[in-house]
Structure formats: structure tokens, C-alpha cells
Write a protein that holds these residues in place. Structure first.
Motif, PDB file in Angstrom:
ATOM      1  N   LEU A 146      10.550   3.687  13.656  1.00 33.18           N
ATOM      2  CA  LEU A 146       9.501   3.436  14.627  1.00 33.18           C
ATOM      3  C   LEU A 146       9.548   4.603  15.603  1.00 33.18           C
ATOM      4  O   LEU A 146      10.639   4.971  16.077  1.00 33.18           O
ATOM      5  N   VAL A 147       8.395   5.215  15.870  1.00 32.35           N
ATOM      6  CA  VAL A 147       8.356   6.424  16.693  1.00 32.35           C
ATOM      7  C   VAL A 147       7.451   6.201  17.898  1.00 32.35           C
ATOM      8  O   VAL A 147       6.428   5.517  17.813  1.00 32.35           O
ATOM      9  N   GLU A 148       7.842   6.800  19.021  1.00 34.84           N
ATOM     10  CA  GLU A 148       7.089   6.636  20.266  1.00 34.84           C
ATOM     11  C   GLU A 148       6.723   7.999  20.849  1.00 34.84           C
ATOM     12  O   GLU A 148       7.536   8.928  20.858  1.00 34.84           O
ATOM     13  N   HIS A 149       5.496   8.080  21.322  1.00 36.01           N
ATOM     14  CA  HIS A 149       4.997   9.254  22.034  1.00 36.01           C
ATOM     15  C   HIS A 149       3.677   8.848  22.678  1.00 36.01           C
ATOM     16  O   HIS A 149       2.916   8.055  22.090  1.00 36.01           O
ATOM     17  N   PRO A 150       3.356   9.350  23.875  1.00 36.61           N
ATOM     18  CA  PRO A 150       2.087   8.973  24.512  1.00 36.61           C
ATOM     19  C   PRO A 150       0.866   9.201  23.627  1.00 36.61           C
ATOM     20  O   PRO A 150      -0.097   8.430  23.670  1.00 36.61           O
ATOM     21  N   GLU A 151       0.894  10.238  22.793  1.00 37.51           N
ATOM     22  CA  GLU A 151      -0.266  10.523  21.950  1.00 37.51           C
ATOM     23  C   GLU A 151      -0.414   9.542  20.792  1.00 37.51           C
ATOM     24  O   GLU A 151      -1.455   9.508  20.131  1.00 37.51           O
ATOM     25  N   PHE A 152       0.611   8.756  20.529  1.00 35.24           N
ATOM     26  CA  PHE A 152       0.521   7.759  19.461  1.00 35.24           C
ATOM     27  C   PHE A 152      -0.121   6.461  19.936  1.00 35.24           C
ATOM     28  O   PHE A 152      -0.414   5.583  19.114  1.00 35.24           O
ATOM     29  N   ARG A 153      -0.322   6.305  21.242  1.00 34.35           N
ATOM     30  CA  ARG A 153      -0.952   5.087  21.739  1.00 34.35           C
ATOM     31  C   ARG A 153      -2.432   5.083  21.367  1.00 34.35           C
ATOM     32  O   ARG A 153      -3.104   6.120  21.412  1.00 34.35           O
ATOM     33  N   LEU A 154      -2.932   3.916  21.015  1.00 27.21           N
ATOM     34  CA  LEU A 154      -4.329   3.816  20.616  1.00 27.21           C
ATOM     35  C   LEU A 154      -5.255   4.056  21.794  1.00 27.21           C
ATOM     36  O   LEU A 154      -4.999   3.578  22.904  1.00 27.21           O
ATOM     37  N   PRO A 155      -6.356   4.763  21.564  1.00 22.53           N
ATOM     38  CA  PRO A 155      -7.390   4.856  22.599  1.00 22.53           C
ATOM     39  C   PRO A 155      -8.113   3.512  22.710  1.00 22.53           C
ATOM     40  O   PRO A 155      -7.904   2.620  21.882  1.00 22.53           O
ATOM     41  N   PRO A 156      -8.956   3.331  23.714  1.00 20.45           N
ATOM     42  CA  PRO A 156      -9.712   2.077  23.812  1.00 20.45           C
ATOM     43  C   PRO A 156     -10.486   1.803  22.529  1.00 20.45           C
ATOM     44  O   PRO A 156     -10.867   2.734  21.812  1.00 20.45           O
ATOM     45  N   PRO A 157     -10.707   0.524  22.200  1.00 22.12           N
ATOM     46  CA  PRO A 157     -11.406   0.199  20.949  1.00 22.12           C
ATOM     47  C   PRO A 157     -12.796   0.811  20.900  1.00 22.12           C
ATOM     48  O   PRO A 157     -13.551   0.717  21.868  1.00 22.12           O
ATOM     49  N   GLU A 158     -13.094   1.438  19.794  1.00 22.60           N
ATOM     50  CA  GLU A 158     -14.383   2.088  19.587  1.00 22.60           C
ATOM     51  C   GLU A 158     -15.060   1.406  18.394  1.00 22.60           C
ATOM     52  O   GLU A 158     -14.407   1.127  17.385  1.00 22.60           O
ATOM     53  N   PRO A 159     -16.342   1.079  18.497  1.00 18.18           N
ATOM     54  CA  PRO A 159     -16.995   0.239  17.481  1.00 18.18           C
ATOM     55  C   PRO A 159     -16.790   0.698  16.042  1.00 18.18           C
ATOM     56  O   PRO A 159     -16.403  -0.098  15.183  1.00 18.18           O
ATOM     57  N   ALA A 160     -17.053   1.975  15.755  1.00 26.01           N
ATOM     58  CA  ALA A 160     -16.952   2.441  14.373  1.00 26.01           C
ATOM     59  C   ALA A 160     -15.522   2.329  13.849  1.00 26.01           C
ATOM     60  O   ALA A 160     -15.290   1.973  12.692  1.00 26.01           O
ATOM     61  N   ARG A 161     -14.538   2.609  14.714  1.00 27.52           N
ATOM     62  CA  ARG A 161     -13.152   2.527  14.277  1.00 27.52           C
ATOM     63  C   ARG A 161     -12.750   1.079  14.013  1.00 27.52           C
ATOM     64  O   ARG A 161     -12.075   0.779  13.030  1.00 27.52           O
ATOM     65  N   VAL A 162     -13.143   0.164  14.894  1.00 28.42           N
ATOM     66  CA  VAL A 162     -12.811  -1.243  14.693  1.00 28.42           C
ATOM     67  C   VAL A 162     -13.408  -1.749  13.385  1.00 28.42           C
ATOM     68  O   VAL A 162     -12.739  -2.441  12.605  1.00 28.42           O
TER      69      VAL A 162
END
Length: 230
Positions: A146-162
């Protein structure tokens, strides 16, 4: 295992995001330092990482990191030890046992990559760490982190991605209970979810989606309405 359904869609979106962040890359880890880096177009050093365990073709088993005789630093194996405690409290032998034979797991027998992926998904649901990396440790052995880094956090939900996560995840992932997986994703992604009328209605920033299942629990219909803000 309910844990696998709980983790599936949220984990899938994290792995899509990880692929986009890393692009073409190499990885290297020093478990004694400890240090975990991705290199490619740039170097990205994880702020924290957790060795879960390794799946080896020789013994045809998965070995949890806390039980590995190599003596890794406690901060590297603490997450796997916490999973062991959880497994003992809740009667989940796959988490509580030091070593798990491939034959005790569902799916393709004798596949290290599959065993590592399966137990990593369960680990995500318990630990709350959602980005994983499964790497070649040599000789056919797979090591799972399991890896952690600020850039691995999900951005806010975006319609096309969801919608992509729902379509690809519900139809393509080995889910036991697709309704449970959908509900778990909506809750973790902080989407509105309403199950009235025999289907699920999901709401989020700029979109509304209706997800219907057939009598066998398979995806029957997925419709979305998207709108631009203001």
C-alpha cells in the motif's frame, strides 16, 4: 468475502488514478531505510508505504509481512500486523494466518499475481489505504504494497470518471454482490445514493445516474444525466 465487494469499485478508481499519475515507470524499494520510489519522467518518493506480503510460486502460498522471517522494520509491517488482529477478531483466517495457501483462495490456483491482488483488496477495505502496488520481486514472486503520496489521492468526483468506474467495475470485476459494491463506492466517494424503486439513484457534482440490476444481480441498465454548473 464482503470485504472484497466493499473495496472493489473505490479501489478500482484509485488504481486508474495511480496509472495516470505514474505513466510509464519503474519502481524500487529499500525495506530497511525504508524508502519506496517510482521513477520515469520524474521521481516520486512515497510519503509512506506498507509491505503487505508476498506470493511465491515455490510454496504456492502468500506470506504476510508481519510473519516474514527477514525482520523488516515495524513501520513497514505494521499494517499487515493490524490486518492479522482484525482477522483474529472477526474470524477471517485469510487475514489471521501467517501463510495462506493458494488453494485456500478462490480463483486461478497457483497464480501469485492473483493471490497478491485478492488479499490486497481485502487489506484496503480494512486499513482505509486505497492505493496499492503489486510488483515483481523476482523468481515469479509478487510483493504487494500500500503506497501513500498526496498525488495518489483522488480528485473530486467527476461525472465521466464515475460513469467509467461504474460501467467497467460492475461488469468487469469479480464481484459477488454488485449492489453492495455499488453502495460501498457511493458512500466512500461521498455520492448521494437512494435505493427506492428497485434501482439505485446516484447523485454527485454535475450528474445523476440510475443503476438497475436484473434478477441475477447483474448490471441491467446504467443511465446518466450530466449538467454543466451554472
Amino acid at each position: 468475502m464482503n470485504l472484497l465487494d466493499d473495496a472493489a469499485l473505490f479501489s478500482y478508481e484509485h488504481q486508474l488514478h495511480l496509472e495516470e499519475v505514474l505513466g510509464e515507470h519503474s519502481w524500487n524499494v529499500d525495506l530497511q531505510q525504508p524508502r519506496f520510489e517510482f521513477t520515469g519522467g520524474r521521481t516520486l518518493t512515497c510519503t509512506r508505504f506498507h509491505l503487505l506480503g508476498s506470493a511465491a510460486p515455490g510454496p504456492r502460498s502468500w506470506l504476510w509481512a508481519w510473519a516474514n522471517p527477514s525482520g523488516y522494520p515495524p513501520e513497514v509491517t505494521a499494517a499487515s500486523a493490524a490486518l492479522c488482529d482484525f482477522g483474529r477478531r472477526h474470524g477471517i483466517p485469510e487475514l489471521a494466518s501467517a501463510e495462506v495457501p493458494f488453494d485456500a483462495l478462490p480463483g486461478p490456483a497457483g497464480e501469485p499475481a492473483f493471490a497478491a491482488a485478492l488479499l490486497t483488496e481485502a487489506a484496503k477495505a480494512v486499513s482505509g489505504h486505497w492505493t496499492s502496488y503489486n510488483g515483481d520481486a523476482g523468481g515469479g514472486t509478487r510483493a504487494a504494497f500500500l503506497v501513500e503520496h498526496p498525488e495518489f489521492r483522488l480528485p473530486p468526483p467527476e461525472p465521466a470518471r464515475v460513469m467509467r468506474v461504474l460501467q467497467e467495475g460492475i461488469t468487469g470485476l469479480p464481484l459477488t454482490d454488485r449492489r453492495r459494491a455499488l453502495h460501498g463506492y457511493a458512500v466512500r466517494r461521498e455520492l448521494g445514493v437512494d435505493w427506492s424503486g428497485g434501482h439505485a439513484r446516484l447523485t454527485g457534482p454535475g450528474f445523476e445516474a440510475t443503476v438497475a440490476f436484473d434478477e441475477h444481480g447483474r448490471l441491467g441498465e446504467l443511465k446518466a444525466t450530466m449538467s454543466r454548473p451554472g
